[in-house]
Design a protein around this motif. Structure first.
Motif, short mmCIF file in Angstrom:
data_model
loop_
_atom_site.label_atom_id
_atom_site.label_comp_id
_atom_site.label_asym_id
_atom_site.label_seq_id
_atom_site.Cartn_x
_atom_site.Cartn_y
_atom_site.Cartn_z
N VAL A 92 0.86 -1.18 0.00
CA VAL A 92 0.00 0.00 0.00
C VAL A 92 0.90 1.24 0.00
N ASP A 93 0.78 2.02 -1.05
CA ASP A 93 1.53 3.27 -1.21
C ASP A 93 0.64 4.38 -0.65
N VAL A 94 1.07 5.01 0.44
CA VAL A 94 0.24 5.99 1.13
C VAL A 94 0.53 7.43 0.72
N GLN A 106 5.18 -1.57 -8.88
CA GLN A 106 4.15 -2.25 -9.67
C GLN A 106 3.25 -3.06 -8.74
N ASN A 107 1.96 -3.01 -9.00
CA ASN A 107 0.91 -3.71 -8.25
C ASN A 107 0.65 -3.13 -6.86
N ALA A 108 1.27 -2.01 -6.54
CA ALA A 108 0.96 -1.34 -5.27
C ALA A 108 -0.42 -0.71 -5.36
N ILE A 109 -1.09 -0.63 -4.24
CA ILE A 109 -2.39 0.01 -4.12
C ILE A 109 -2.15 1.41 -3.57
N ASN A 110 -2.77 2.41 -4.16
CA ASN A 110 -2.60 3.78 -3.67
C ASN A 110 -3.77 4.18 -2.78
#
Length: 190
Positions: A92-94, A106-110
């Motif tokens: 999870v990219d915050v 890649q494939n991180a959730i924002n």
């Protein structure tokens, strides 16, 4: 049950994102001067109820045998292993959407850090969850928010995207290299 908001980051803004306006805020500080400075910054964003602080910080808490919780810090190599899928976990990219658009794993959730208070429901609390931001400040805050909401297996990317890029795993994020927050600007200008 505490929130982790590092005073070295954009402390006042981050607190304003996640602390209710009328909350009683007990600070964890190393000494009275740190507590006083933090209180001033809290008041600048309308958080006026800070009746006390933990003198001696977490060391003092631990020294008398009180319970603590921990969030494991992953170094750039471990973050890269997670990014390659070697570790089954949600990333999870915050950071803000504009930062995420510039550079991300890649494939991180924002899910921006302040939105985790409500959007945590989009994540599986049973899946190990790695949080990342530009430097590790917002992701530490996000990790503490998830822990408060029952997530057990939570990790923070130490150094964030800056550390990840410095280790050679991605290009440098142009937004992440700019220090943010009024305290950083004040020190450079004033």
């Amino acid at each position: 049950g505490a929130l982790h908001v590092d005073f070295g980051g954009n402390f006042a803004t981050f607190c304003g994102w996640v602390i209710e306006p009328n909350a009683q805020i007990y600070l964890v500080a190393g000494n009275p001067i740190q507590a006083q400075e933090a209180t001033v910054w809290l008041r600048r964003v309308g958080l006026d109820a800070s009746p006390g602080y933990l003198d001696g910080a977490m060391f003092a808490w631990s020294k008398v045998g009180l319970p603590t919780a921990h969030i494991r810090q992953l170094d750039a190599e471990e973050v890269n292993a997670a990014a390659r899928g070697e570790m089954k976990m949600a990333i999870v990219d915050v950071r803000a959407p504009s930062e995420f658009a510039q550079q991300h794993i890649q494939n991180a959730i924002n899910i921006p850090a302040p939105e985790l208070r409500t959007r945590f429901k989009e994540l599986d609390p049973k899946l190990p969850t790695l949080l990342i931001c530009g430097t590790g400040h917002r992701s530490s805050l996000g990790a503490s928010l998830l822990k408060q909401r029952g997530f057990e297996d939570v990790y923070n990317a130490a150094g964030g995207m800056s550390g990840y890029a410095a280790a050679g795993f991605s290009p440098e994020c142009p937004v992440c290299v700019v220090p943010h927050g009024p305290r950083f600007i004040e020190k450079k200008i004033g």
